[in-house]
Design a protein around this motif. Structure first.
Motif, PDB file in Angstrom:
ATOM      1  N   ILE A 150      40.393 -12.805  -5.619  1.00  0.00           N
ATOM      2  CA  ILE A 150      40.176 -13.747  -5.943  1.00  0.00           C
ATOM      3  C   ILE A 150      40.391 -13.852  -7.177  1.00  0.00           C
ATOM      4  CG2 ILE A 150      37.530 -14.836  -6.138  1.00  0.00           C
ATOM      5  CD1 ILE A 150      36.518 -11.984  -5.205  1.00  0.00           C
ATOM      6  N   ASP A 181      30.338 -15.811  -7.198  1.00  0.00           N
ATOM      7  CA  ASP A 181      31.290 -14.657  -6.239  1.00  0.00           C
ATOM      8  C   ASP A 181      30.868 -12.999  -6.457  1.00  0.00           C
ATOM      9  OD1 ASP A 181      34.827 -16.903  -6.710  1.00  0.00           O
ATOM     10  OD2 ASP A 181      32.712 -16.316  -4.659  1.00  0.00           O
ATOM     11  N   SER A 184      37.445 -17.769  -9.548  1.00  0.00           N
ATOM     12  CA  SER A 184      36.338 -17.370  -9.334  1.00  0.00           C
ATOM     13  C   SER A 184      34.983 -18.111 -10.281  1.00  0.00           C
ATOM     14  CB  SER A 184      36.188 -16.198 -10.241  1.00  0.00           C
ATOM     15  OG  SER A 184      36.940 -15.969 -11.759  1.00  0.00           O
TER      16      SER A 184
END
Lengths: 110, 118
Positions: free
Chosen positions: A75, A82, A78
């Protein structure tokens, strides 16, 4: 050994950082792989499938390493939103059963 | 709206008192399944059904029953609940073809039912 293993975390990551976590599976006959996202006390929702060539969906990248029998989720940039538990799911194409990992908890801090 | 509906969402009961958790989907899915989730553990499958009148045990079927008399409904029955069945339960459904195809996993989950057995 569990069929699907994940580091439970939690991973505490500052907002804007890149974070990655893996999921290992024990059955080499596994054919299909998925990442689900689960918010606290809510139902899992499909995040993305994992293809052999790797795939990307916006800030999310999934990779499959068949030789070492793991999948990964990365990811980038971020966001606070999230924060969730990320569940790894493995399926053998010989049947309809899905095998779930216990999940990796991710906490994004401002 | 396409959805899987579970009821009740929350239930506190006592040992031995029979209870049923209903699950209904409006997507004409053939496949339906019940999962149990406890802290630190992955989703564990209790029972699943490939179509009407076809049900099979999952990984943790003991203490549970199911039925699939209609395509849309897949109730989970606890004939004599015990405290070790205190857990979070999810119902899910899918097209069978979706499950059979590598890149088309389309499990839709209900919102979950949190059961406490005293």
């Amino acid at each position: 050994r569990k069929e699907v293993e994940q580091d439970p975390g939690p991973f505490n990551v500052p907002e804007g950082a890149t974070v990655a976590f893996n999921c290992t599976y024990s059955n080499s006959a596994s054919q299909s792989f998925f990442w689900y996202r689960q918010d606290c006390r809510k139902e899992p929702k499909l995040l993305m499938s994992v293809y052999s060539s790797g795939n990307e969906d916006g800030r999310f990248t999934a990779q499959l390493n068949r030789a070492s029998q793991y999948i990964s989720l990365l990811i980038r940039d971020s966001k606070l939103s999230d924060s969730a538990t990320y569940l790894c799911v493995v399926k053998m194409d010989s049947n309809y059963q899905l095998i779930w990992g216990a999940g990796t908890k991710l906490i994004i801090k401002p | 709206e396409a959805q899987v509906t579970q009821n009740p969402r929350y239930l506190i009961t006592v040992t031995g008192k029979k209870l049923t958790v209903t699950c209904s989907q409006n997507m004409n899915h053939e496949y339906m399944s019940w999962y149990q989730q406890d802290p630190g553990l992955g989703l564990r499958q209790i029972y699943y059904s490939m179509n009407v009148e076809v049900t099979d045990k999952g990984d943790v079927p003991e203490g549970y029953k199911v039925s699939r008399k209609e395509k849309r409904n897949f109730p989970l029955i606890l004939e004599s609940p015990s405290p070790n069945q205190t857990s979070l339960y999810f119902c899910a459904s899918s097209y069978v073809t979706g499950l059979a195809t590598s890149g088309a996993n389309v499990l839709t989950f209900g919102a979950g039912s949190r059961l406490t057995v005293l």
